[in-house]
Write a protein that holds these residues in place. Structure first.
Motif, PDB file in Angstrom:
ATOM      1  N   ILE A 139       0.831  -1.199   0.000  1.00 48.75           N
ATOM      2  CA  ILE A 139       0.000   0.000   0.000  1.00 48.75           C
ATOM      3  C   ILE A 139       0.869   1.253   0.000  1.00 48.75           C
ATOM      4  CG2 ILE A 139      -1.739   1.265   1.326  1.00 48.75           C
ATOM      5  CD1 ILE A 139      -2.637  -1.561   2.382  1.00 48.75           C
ATOM      6  N   TYR A 140       1.922   1.243   0.812  1.00 51.95           N
ATOM      7  CA  TYR A 140       2.792   2.421   0.890  1.00 51.95           C
ATOM      8  C   TYR A 140       3.487   2.663  -0.443  1.00 51.95           C
ATOM      9  CZ  TYR A 140       5.090   6.027   3.635  1.00 51.95           C
ATOM     10  OH  TYR A 140       5.477   7.241   4.144  1.00 51.95           O
ATOM     11  N   ARG A 141       3.952   1.600  -1.057  1.00 51.84           N
ATOM     12  CA  ARG A 141       4.603   1.722  -2.369  1.00 51.84           C
ATOM     13  C   ARG A 141       3.613   2.251  -3.408  1.00 51.84           C
ATOM     14  NH1 ARG A 141       5.313   2.017  -6.993  1.00 51.84           N
ATOM     15  NH2 ARG A 141       6.941   1.122  -8.315  1.00 51.84           N
ATOM     16  N   ALA A 142       2.367   1.798  -3.337  1.00 47.95           N
ATOM     17  CA  ALA A 142       1.359   2.226  -4.298  1.00 47.95           C
ATOM     18  C   ALA A 142       1.074   3.719  -4.179  1.00 47.95           C
ATOM     19  CB  ALA A 142       0.070   1.429  -4.088  1.00 47.95           C
ATOM     20  N   VAL A 143       0.899   4.196  -2.954  1.00 44.21           N
ATOM     21  CA  VAL A 143       0.525   5.598  -2.762  1.00 44.21           C
ATOM     22  C   VAL A 143       1.731   6.517  -2.919  1.00 44.21           C
ATOM     23  CG1 VAL A 143      -0.423   7.275  -1.129  1.00 44.21           C
ATOM     24  CG2 VAL A 143      -1.431   4.990  -1.304  1.00 44.21           C
ATOM     25  N   ASP A 144       2.875   6.124  -2.386  1.00 48.44           N
ATOM     26  CA  ASP A 144       4.068   6.966  -2.465  1.00 48.44           C
ATOM     27  C   ASP A 144       4.652   6.980  -3.874  1.00 48.44           C
ATOM     28  OD1 ASP A 144       5.822   8.728  -1.254  1.00 48.44           O
ATOM     29  OD2 ASP A 144       7.198   7.171  -0.567  1.00 48.44           O
ATOM     30  N   GLY A 145       4.387   5.920  -4.625  1.00 48.43           N
ATOM     31  CA  GLY A 145       4.918   5.837  -5.981  1.00 48.43           C
ATOM     32  C   GLY A 145       6.363   5.404  -6.048  1.00 48.43           C
TER      33      GLY A 145
ATOM     34  N   LEU B  20      -5.430   3.453   2.587  1.00 50.61           N
ATOM     35  CA  LEU B  20      -5.002   4.339   1.503  1.00 50.61           C
ATOM     36  C   LEU B  20      -5.054   5.796   1.944  1.00 50.61           C
ATOM     37  CD1 LEU B  20      -6.885   2.485  -1.344  1.00 50.61           C
ATOM     38  CD2 LEU B  20      -4.411   2.774  -1.235  1.00 50.61           C
ATOM     39  N   THR B  21      -6.130   6.151   2.642  1.00 48.64           N
ATOM     40  CA  THR B  21      -6.268   7.530   3.111  1.00 48.64           C
ATOM     41  C   THR B  21      -5.136   7.904   4.046  1.00 48.64           C
ATOM     42  OG1 THR B  21      -8.674   7.215   3.042  1.00 48.64           O
ATOM     43  CG2 THR B  21      -7.853   9.173   4.176  1.00 48.64           C
ATOM     44  N   LEU B  22      -4.872   7.052   5.038  1.00 53.94           N
ATOM     45  CA  LEU B  22      -3.814   7.330   6.014  1.00 53.94           C
ATOM     46  C   LEU B  22      -2.450   7.420   5.340  1.00 53.94           C
ATOM     47  CD1 LEU B  22      -5.010   4.938   8.875  1.00 53.94           C
ATOM     48  CD2 LEU B  22      -5.039   7.435   8.930  1.00 53.94           C
ATOM     49  N   THR B  23      -2.231   6.543   4.361  1.00 53.05           N
ATOM     50  CA  THR B  23      -0.954   6.570   3.656  1.00 53.05           C
ATOM     51  C   THR B  23      -0.828   7.827   2.806  1.00 53.05           C
ATOM     52  OG1 THR B  23      -0.942   4.145   3.612  1.00 53.05           O
ATOM     53  CG2 THR B  23       0.575   5.267   2.128  1.00 53.05           C
TER      54      THR B  23
ATOM     55  N   GLN C   1      -6.242   9.557  -3.604  1.00 53.66           N
ATOM     56  CA  GLN C   1      -7.553   9.896  -4.144  1.00 53.66           C
ATOM     57  C   GLN C   1      -7.781   9.211  -5.484  1.00 53.66           C
ATOM     58  OE1 GLN C   1      -8.301  14.102  -4.453  1.00 53.66           O
ATOM     59  NE2 GLN C   1     -10.049  13.822  -5.827  1.00 53.66           N
ATOM     60  N   ALA C   2      -6.781   9.186  -6.329  1.00 54.12           N
ATOM     61  CA  ALA C   2      -6.929   8.566  -7.646  1.00 54.12           C
ATOM     62  C   ALA C   2      -7.201   7.075  -7.528  1.00 54.12           C
ATOM     63  CB  ALA C   2      -5.672   8.811  -8.482  1.00 54.12           C
ATOM     64  N   ILE C   3      -6.508   6.404  -6.590  1.00 50.14           N
ATOM     65  CA  ILE C   3      -6.718   4.966  -6.405  1.00 50.14           C
ATOM     66  C   ILE C   3      -8.106   4.710  -5.843  1.00 50.14           C
ATOM     67  CG2 ILE C   3      -5.936   2.928  -5.139  1.00 50.14           C
ATOM     68  CD1 ILE C   3      -3.080   4.166  -5.271  1.00 50.14           C
ATOM     69  N   LEU C   4      -8.520   5.504  -4.866  1.00 46.74           N
ATOM     70  CA  LEU C   4      -9.856   5.350  -4.299  1.00 46.74           C
ATOM     71  C   LEU C   4     -10.935   5.608  -5.346  1.00 46.74           C
ATOM     72  CD1 LEU C   4      -9.206   7.039  -0.863  1.00 46.74           C
ATOM     73  CD2 LEU C   4      -9.957   4.672  -1.193  1.00 46.74           C
ATOM     74  N   LYS C   5     -10.713   6.584  -6.203  1.00 46.35           N
ATOM     75  CA  LYS C   5     -11.697   6.874  -7.247  1.00 46.35           C
ATOM     76  C   LYS C   5     -11.779   5.732  -8.251  1.00 46.35           C
ATOM     77  CE  LYS C   5     -13.261  10.494 -10.403  1.00 46.35           C
ATOM     78  NZ  LYS C   5     -13.666   9.541 -11.456  1.00 46.35           N
ATOM     79  N   SER C   6     -10.647   5.119  -8.547  1.00 47.36           N
ATOM     80  CA  SER C   6     -10.652   3.958  -9.434  1.00 47.36           C
ATOM     81  C   SER C   6     -11.520   2.848  -8.856  1.00 47.36           C
ATOM     82  CB  SER C   6      -9.222   3.460  -9.657  1.00 47.36           C
ATOM     83  OG  SER C   6      -9.199   2.281 -10.420  1.00 47.36           O
ATOM     84  N   GLN C   7     -11.390   2.633  -7.555  1.00 44.86           N
ATOM     85  CA  GLN C   7     -12.212   1.626  -6.886  1.00 44.86           C
ATOM     86  C   GLN C   7     -13.692   1.987  -6.951  1.00 44.86           C
ATOM     87  OE1 GLN C   7     -11.019   0.560  -2.938  1.00 44.86           O
ATOM     88  NE2 GLN C   7      -8.853   0.638  -3.388  1.00 44.86           N
ATOM     89  N   SER C   8     -14.005   3.209  -6.541  1.00 39.74           N
ATOM     90  CA  SER C   8     -15.414   3.592  -6.448  1.00 39.74           C
ATOM     91  C   SER C   8     -16.081   3.611  -7.820  1.00 39.74           C
ATOM     92  CB  SER C   8     -15.560   4.953  -5.764  1.00 39.74           C
ATOM     93  OG  SER C   8     -14.962   5.976  -6.522  1.00 39.74           O
ATOM     94  N   ASP C   9     -15.360   4.058  -8.842  1.00 38.90           N
ATOM     95  CA  ASP C   9     -15.925   4.072 -10.188  1.00 38.90           C
ATOM     96  C   ASP C   9     -16.248   2.653 -10.660  1.00 38.90           C
ATOM     97  OD1 ASP C   9     -15.716   6.803 -10.273  1.00 38.90           O
ATOM     98  OD2 ASP C   9     -14.002   6.858 -11.649  1.00 38.90           O
TER      99      ASP C   9
ATOM    100  N   VAL D 138      -5.549  -0.573 -14.132  1.00 44.02           N
ATOM    101  CA  VAL D 138      -5.450  -0.485 -12.675  1.00 44.02           C
ATOM    102  C   VAL D 138      -4.014  -0.669 -12.207  1.00 44.02           C
ATOM    103  CG1 VAL D 138      -6.059  -1.685 -10.529  1.00 44.02           C
ATOM    104  CG2 VAL D 138      -7.839  -1.120 -12.187  1.00 44.02           C
ATOM    105  N   TYR D 139      -3.306  -1.632 -12.764  1.00 42.42           N
ATOM    106  CA  TYR D 139      -1.916  -1.853 -12.358  1.00 42.42           C
ATOM    107  C   TYR D 139      -1.014  -0.711 -12.813  1.00 42.42           C
ATOM    108  CZ  TYR D 139      -2.456  -6.477 -10.314  1.00 42.42           C
ATOM    109  OH  TYR D 139      -2.791  -7.521  -9.469  1.00 42.42           O
ATOM    110  N   ARG D 140      -1.360  -0.100 -13.932  1.00 40.19           N
ATOM    111  CA  ARG D 140      -0.592   1.060 -14.384  1.00 40.19           C
ATOM    112  C   ARG D 140      -0.794   2.235 -13.430  1.00 40.19           C
ATOM    113  NH1 ARG D 140      -2.780   1.390 -18.863  1.00 40.19           N
ATOM    114  NH2 ARG D 140      -1.431  -0.179 -19.855  1.00 40.19           N
ATOM    115  N   LEU D 141      -2.026   2.448 -13.025  1.00 36.91           N
ATOM    116  CA  LEU D 141      -2.316   3.528 -12.089  1.00 36.91           C
ATOM    117  C   LEU D 141      -1.650   3.295 -10.742  1.00 36.91           C
ATOM    118  CD1 LEU D 141      -3.964   5.987 -10.969  1.00 36.91           C
ATOM    119  CD2 LEU D 141      -5.795   4.331 -10.473  1.00 36.91           C
ATOM    120  N   ILE D 142      -1.792   2.091 -10.201  1.00 35.34           N
ATOM    121  CA  ILE D 142      -1.360   1.832  -8.830  1.00 35.34           C
ATOM    122  C   ILE D 142       0.143   1.630  -8.735  1.00 35.34           C
ATOM    123  CG2 ILE D 142      -1.551   0.219  -6.884  1.00 35.34           C
ATOM    124  CD1 ILE D 142      -4.443  -0.254  -7.698  1.00 35.34           C
TER     125      ILE D 142
END
Length: 355
Positions: A56-62, A153-156, A167-175, A321-325
């Motif tokens: 998760i940290y790697r995903a959000v931090d990039g 994700l939010t905390l990270t 936010q982008a990852i969460l939006k991908s999920q919600s969409d 999704v994998y490209r985004l995350i």
């Protein structure tokens, strides 16, 4: 379903109130203990003890540059083989001295990493107290509801100063779940097949009775659910035949179990799912329920249950999704591996649904 999607929207709404943080901005937020955590700048050195936290940290931090230590279980489960070793190979080089077994911290080894922050579970104060006693900043995560996983994700995002990526990852999920919900909402109860998750077979069978995945999102039911909160149940053949599910799903973590094992077992031959060859191995993205891409499991199951119209461009969706995350451009072979296409080859309509 609307409640679940409403929670996702609420999280995204909260994130939208905070503009993407500049790299040097102060961040103050509340962790799952209700404790206020403040960073003058995003931490440069982070130790994770929660198994899935490095993903998760790697995903959000990039980047993995700020993760200096993790649980050895994280390496063993996620970074020794499989898709993560291919798309984020740098994770396997991170020190695993933070915790050797379970989640009990190796305080001396963690101090040697000079971390600015440690991510740890909240369910036992004994897991956090030794860290704070020596002056370490601990961000507490609780387990394991769907909302908790959104919060990771939010905390990270707050920790890394990358609320934009969170936010982008969460939006991908919600969409994705909103689009799925629009299709599933038209189903009648009679159109919802029963699905049983089985991870062990033999003299006894172990089923997931009350897991954390909301199966209603996929338009299916779980005959083993009893509201007890007991995750697994071990049952005999008689009980299995009473449930007689329309579909059987093998959890992704059951590495040594495949659909062919069910088809080859004469004792299971009269089960509806086996006769119809509707036994499927979950894709790799379901191997950890905390992974940012876990929502793809709901889309996959809807397609298994109701046909390709529920995931008409699923391979493209996986790639996006994998490209985004993870910033990864998956090859066709990697997408097939993620889908467990070889294991699922004997199962009914799998190639047609996802091919």
């Amino acid at each position: 379903m609307s409640n679940r999607l409403g929670m996702v929207a609420a999280v995204i709404g909260l994130l939208c109130l905070s503009a993407p943080a500049a790299a040097l901005a102060e961040s103050a937020f509340t962790d799952h203990r209700g404790k206020t955590i403040t960073f003058q700048t995003p931490p440069e050195r982070v130790v994770t003890i929660v198994r899935s936290a490095p993903i998760i940290y790697r995903a959000v931090d990039g980047t993995a540059d700020h993760i200096v230590g993790m649980n050895k279980d994280s390496l063993d489960r996620y970074f020794t083989e499989g898709i993560y070793t291919e798309i984020i190979p740098e994770m396997s080089k991170i020190s695993t001295s933070a915790a050797q077994e379970g989640f009990v911290p190796n305080v001396e080894a963690i101090l040697a990493e000079k971390p600015d922050a440690v991510i740890q579970w909240t369910h036992d104060e004994k897991l956090i107290e030794p860290l704070e006693r020596v002056g370490l900043t601990v961000v507490g995560w609780q387990c394991c509801t769907e909302q908790d996983r959104l919060d990771y994700l939010t905390l990270t995002g707050y920790m890394t100063g990358r609320n934009d990526r969170a936010q982008a990852i969460l939006k991908s999920q919600s969409d994705a779940l909103e689009a799925l919900g629009d299709k599933v909402s038209d189903l009648e109860d009679a159109d919802m097949p029963s699905v049983l998750h089985i991870d062990q077979i033999g003299d006894q069978f172990r089923v997931i009775a009350n897991g954390s995945q909301d199966l209603s999102l996929s338009g299916v039911t779980n005959p083993a659910a009893d509201g007890s909160g007991e995750w697994w149940r071990t049952v005999d053949m008689e009980q299995l035949l009473v449930w007689n599910p329309d579909i059987i799903v093998i959890p992704a973590y059951a590495a040594d179990l495949n659909p062919q094992d069910f088809f080859d077992d004469p004792l299971l031959a009269n089960m509806a799912a086996v006769k119809a060859r509707r036994v499927y191995k979950q894709p790799v993205f379901a191997r950890t329920p905390d992974a940012p891409e876990i929502f793809l499991t709901s889309v996959w199951l809807a397609a298994i249950a109701h046909g390709t119209d529920y995931a008409p461009e699923f391979k493209t969706q996986i790639g996006d999704v994998y490209r985004l995350i993870y910033g990864a451009d998956l090859s066709g072979a990697q997408i097939e591996a993620i889908l467990e296409s070889d294991s699922n080859a004997p199962a009914s309509d799998y190639a047609e649904t996802f091919g």
